[in-house]
Design a protein around this motif. Structure first.
Motif, PDB file in Angstrom:
ATOM      1  N   TYR A  28       0.913  -1.264   0.060  1.00 54.28           N
ATOM      2  CA  TYR A  28      -0.079   0.119  -0.148  1.00 54.28           C
ATOM      3  C   TYR A  28       0.804   1.358   0.054  1.00 54.28           C
ATOM      4  N   VAL A  29       0.163   2.295  -0.394  1.00 55.66           N
ATOM      5  CA  VAL A  29       0.841   3.569  -0.437  1.00 55.66           C
ATOM      6  C   VAL A  29       0.168   4.523   0.550  1.00 55.66           C
ATOM      7  N   THR A  30       1.167   5.073   1.623  1.00 57.59           N
ATOM      8  CA  THR A  30       0.497   6.098   2.901  1.00 57.59           C
ATOM      9  C   THR A  30       0.467   7.291   2.185  1.00 57.59           C
ATOM     10  N   ALA A  31      -0.802   8.104   2.309  1.00 53.60           N
ATOM     11  CA  ALA A  31      -0.740   9.383   2.045  1.00 53.60           C
ATOM     12  C   ALA A  31      -0.032  10.285   3.550  1.00 53.60           C
ATOM     13  N   PRO A  32      -0.046  11.463   3.242  1.00 51.06           N
ATOM     14  CA  PRO A  32       0.492  12.474   4.164  1.00 51.06           C
ATOM     15  C   PRO A  32      -0.652  12.286   5.319  1.00 51.06           C
ATOM     16  N   ASP A  33      -1.625  12.162   4.990  1.00 44.32           N
ATOM     17  CA  ASP A  33      -2.836  12.505   6.183  1.00 44.32           C
ATOM     18  C   ASP A  33      -2.751  10.891   6.840  1.00 44.32           C
ATOM     19  N   LYS A  35      -3.899   8.180   5.409  1.00 44.64           N
ATOM     20  CA  LYS A  35      -4.598   7.044   4.861  1.00 44.64           C
ATOM     21  C   LYS A  35      -3.985   6.128   4.060  1.00 44.64           C
ATOM     22  N   ARG A  36      -4.153   5.002   3.883  1.00 47.47           N
ATOM     23  CA  ARG A  36      -3.466   3.987   3.160  1.00 47.47           C
ATOM     24  C   ARG A  36      -4.227   3.537   1.894  1.00 47.47           C
ATOM     25  N   THR A  37      -3.526   3.488   0.858  1.00 47.87           N
ATOM     26  CA  THR A  37      -4.321   3.140  -0.520  1.00 47.87           C
ATOM     27  C   THR A  37      -3.643   1.803  -0.932  1.00 47.87           C
ATOM     28  N   SER A  39      -2.084  -0.841  -3.494  1.00 56.46           N
ATOM     29  CA  SER A  39      -1.467  -0.875  -4.786  1.00 56.46           C
ATOM     30  C   SER A  39      -1.523  -2.351  -5.348  1.00 56.46           C
TER      31      SER A  39
END
Length: 131
Positions: A28-33, A35-37, A39
């Motif tokens: 997954y990719v972790t956003a600055p806030d 939140k994990r998305t 991949s």
């Protein structure tokens, strides 16, 4: 010995393999806030879809896995969630047009259980996902 290769021609007369796309989980990719998305790595595949047996349905029910479920035979080694190896969450997608059967067209499925795994093929339970 590639048993899937040996039997697929004969079984394919009655229940042919259909083209699909495997989305192998790549973490997954972790956003600055925070939140994990998730991949994914996308790979072409072919799958033979079958109904689950009563015993397989009972097994999945015991694991509290419900919904629209099917069994898929796939070339390769695919995963449901495997926490120890930090793997899993692989998905199976079918095209929105022929030669995919109309009941599978444009659908996304999550691999939720591995029934059999061999060096060159596997049998998995897949669960229909909302688009």
């Amino acid at each position: 010995m590639n048993l899937l290769g040996l039997t697929s021609g004969i079984v394919g007369i009655v229940n042919p393999f259909v083209p699909a796309t495997i989305q192998r989980s790549a973490g997954y990719v972790t956003a600055p806030d925070g939140k994990r998305t998730p991949s994914y790595t996308t790979l072409p595949a072919s799958a033979q879809i079958q109904a689950l047996s009563a015993r397989e349905l009972q097994h999945l029910d015991g694991l509290n896995i419900t919904g629209v479920l099917r069994k898929a035979y796939l070339a390769g080694d695919w995963r449901s969630v495997y926490r120890v190896g930090n793997q899993g969450g692989d998905r199976l997608q079918f095209a929105a047009a022929a030669p995919v059967p109309s009941t599978l067209q444009g659908t996304n499925w999550l691999i939720v259980q591995i029934f059999e795994t061999w060096p060159d093929w596997c049998a998995v339970a897949i669960q229909l996902q909302m688009s």
